[in-house]
Scaffold this motif. Sequence first.
Motif, short mmCIF file in Angstrom:
data_model
loop_
_atom_site.label_atom_id
_atom_site.label_comp_id
_atom_site.label_asym_id
_atom_site.label_seq_id
_atom_site.Cartn_x
_atom_site.Cartn_y
_atom_site.Cartn_z
N ALA A 171 0.90 3.71 -3.34
CA ALA A 171 0.41 5.09 -3.22
C ALA A 171 1.50 6.10 -3.56
O ALA A 171 1.21 7.16 -4.15
CB ALA A 171 -0.11 5.34 -1.80
N MET A 200 -2.67 1.10 -11.00
CA MET A 200 -2.55 1.36 -9.56
C MET A 200 -3.28 0.34 -8.67
O MET A 200 -3.26 0.47 -7.45
CB MET A 200 -3.06 2.77 -9.25
CG MET A 200 -2.21 3.88 -9.86
SD MET A 200 -0.58 4.00 -9.10
CE MET A 200 -1.01 4.75 -7.52
N PHE A 209 -5.96 -1.57 -1.62
CA PHE A 209 -6.32 -0.75 -0.46
C PHE A 209 -7.62 -1.22 0.20
O PHE A 209 -8.06 -0.62 1.18
CB PHE A 209 -6.43 0.72 -0.88
CG PHE A 209 -5.13 1.26 -1.42
CD1 PHE A 209 -4.19 1.81 -0.56
CD2 PHE A 209 -4.84 1.18 -2.77
CE1 PHE A 209 -2.98 2.29 -1.05
CE2 PHE A 209 -3.63 1.66 -3.27
CZ PHE A 209 -2.70 2.21 -2.40
N ASP A 210 -8.21 -2.30 -0.32
CA ASP A 210 -9.40 -2.86 0.30
C ASP A 210 -9.04 -3.63 1.57
O ASP A 210 -7.94 -4.18 1.68
CB ASP A 210 -10.12 -3.82 -0.66
CG ASP A 210 -10.69 -3.11 -1.87
OD1 ASP A 210 -10.80 -1.86 -1.84
OD2 ASP A 210 -11.02 -3.80 -2.86
N PRO A 263 -6.47 -0.65 -7.45
CA PRO A 263 -7.25 -0.12 -6.32
C PRO A 263 -7.57 -1.16 -5.25
O PRO A 263 -7.69 -0.82 -4.06
CB PRO A 263 -8.53 0.39 -7.00
CG PRO A 263 -8.13 0.69 -8.40
CD PRO A 263 -7.11 -0.35 -8.75
N THR A 311 -8.16 8.81 -1.64
CA THR A 311 -9.18 8.06 -2.35
C THR A 311 -8.58 7.42 -3.60
O THR A 311 -7.53 7.86 -4.09
CB THR A 311 -10.34 8.96 -2.77
OG1 THR A 311 -9.87 9.91 -3.75
CG2 THR A 311 -10.91 9.71 -1.56
N PRO A 312 -9.24 6.41 -4.16
CA PRO A 312 -8.76 5.84 -5.43
C PRO A 312 -8.65 6.89 -6.52
O PRO A 312 -7.72 6.86 -7.33
CB PRO A 312 -9.82 4.79 -5.76
CG PRO A 312 -10.41 4.41 -4.44
CD PRO A 312 -10.39 5.65 -3.62
N GLU A 313 -9.58 7.83 -6.55
CA GLU A 313 -9.55 8.88 -7.57
C GLU A 313 -8.34 9.79 -7.39
O GLU A 313 -7.71 10.20 -8.39
CB GLU A 313 -10.84 9.72 -7.50
CG GLU A 313 -12.10 8.97 -7.89
CD GLU A 313 -12.59 8.00 -6.82
OE1 GLU A 313 -13.36 7.08 -7.17
OE2 GLU A 313 -12.19 8.15 -5.63
N ARG A 329 0.82 -1.20 0.00
CA ARG A 329 0.00 0.00 0.00
C ARG A 329 0.86 1.26 0.00
O ARG A 329 0.60 2.21 -0.75
CB ARG A 329 -0.94 -0.01 1.21
CG ARG A 329 -2.06 -1.04 1.09
CD ARG A 329 -2.87 -1.15 2.36
NE ARG A 329 -3.99 -2.09 2.18
CZ ARG A 329 -4.72 -2.58 3.16
NH1 ARG A 329 -4.45 -2.24 4.43
NH2 ARG A 329 -5.72 -3.41 2.91
N ARG A 354 -5.45 8.91 -5.95
CA ARG A 354 -4.25 8.16 -6.33
C ARG A 354 -4.10 8.08 -7.84
O ARG A 354 -2.99 8.21 -8.37
CB ARG A 354 -4.31 6.75 -5.71
CG ARG A 354 -4.17 6.72 -4.19
CD ARG A 354 -3.94 5.31 -3.68
NE ARG A 354 -5.07 4.43 -3.91
CZ ARG A 354 -6.09 4.25 -3.07
NH1 ARG A 354 -6.09 4.89 -1.90
NH2 ARG A 354 -7.07 3.41 -3.36
N GLU A 355 -5.21 7.89 -8.54
CA GLU A 355 -5.16 7.82 -9.99
C GLU A 355 -4.82 9.18 -10.59
O GLU A 355 -4.09 9.27 -11.59
CB GLU A 355 -6.49 7.32 -10.54
CG GLU A 355 -6.46 6.97 -12.02
CD GLU A 355 -5.46 5.88 -12.35
OE1 GLU A 355 -4.81 5.97 -13.43
OE2 GLU A 355 -5.29 4.95 -11.53
#
Length: 380
Positions: free
Chosen positions: A200, A240, A245-246, A242, A359-361, A196, A363-364
């Motif tokens: 990130a 990335m 990170f779950d 996602p 958030t995933p957004e 993680r 990071r992207e």
Amino acid sequence: MPTSSASSVVATKPLTKEDLISYFASGCKPKEMWRIGTEHEKFGFEVKTLRPIKYEQITALLNGIADRFGWDKVMEKERIIGLKQGMQSISLEPGGQLELSGAPLETLHQTCDEIRSHLHEVKTVAEELEIGFLGIGYEPKSSLEDVTIVPKRRFDFITDHLARASTTGPDVFFRTCTVQVNLDYSSETDMIRKFRASLALQPIATAIFANSPFSNGKPNGFLSVRSHIYIDSDKKRTGMLPFVFDDSFGFERYVVYALDLPMLFLIRNESYLDCKGMTFRDFMSGKISHLSNEQPTINDWEIHIGTLYPEVRLKRYLEMRGADGGPLGMLCALPAFWVGLLYDEDSLQTVLDMIDDWTPEEREMLRTQVNFEGRINTLF
């Protein structure tokens, strides 16, 4: 930290999902056994013409390094395709890029000494052949049509897949160079934390080591065009991730991810077999009709996960893959960057605390932004 791949292995019992999970779990090591592995690629060119070196020149270079410095030759049929010396290996990428896969070493000083020694050996032989090498993330001058295609069977399957996956697919293999750092984990929990943190912060490494602003002989509008073209090269095999990170992430979740991606090929008796895009899960369940007589092995799994190209990749160690190729100073600095962040508990926890609410957004967005700007100024 090079991995091995057997060309023909006879399975004694059916491969199970638990075996695949155990493969990753077998990489767990106590802290005193943690090591540092560095891999880097570089472009060769003719000094007189500045054109990419031809395969015949690559062959002469590899033979010269083997004869002068005691490396063992790696052959495919009658062709030399690489060198090996102890736990180090020199291999070729599809466009003729020369790659050193370093040994797992204890200290950063050893890592830098290894790189320096390798570059000395390459330069010694290359100068006699009027060959130069360039440490950069993307071929700055020549077109895709000018690039030398290395006659290596596995590349046929990989480049065919990438050509079908996107318009930028072939460029990823023919005209890019990266530096990769491989680090260990002590447990599944340790792997999760390091995965993680490194995933990130991979855009940070891309920004710091951005080194591919030119292509086709002119500025291309990016600071890391290498990183940019990966975004569209094959969205299922890159990016990335996602799901890392779950809350459910661990060895098993990465296995599920890899199981459901298409295989590119199998190796049996030194021959390559086309898998026709079927997933590893299909292979294990016997759904690939033309391969129904082939029993899946852990070596098949190892080869399959080596054909996935996310920003951080899990094997029996973690691979940091976000940096452009570069000169000696950058090659030594990247492992220092990641060792300082991931092998020190206080630093690792600080990173995890910092990224906890990303958030995933976001990071992207970072992953996309740094290719143009080479800096990150949104979340800090």
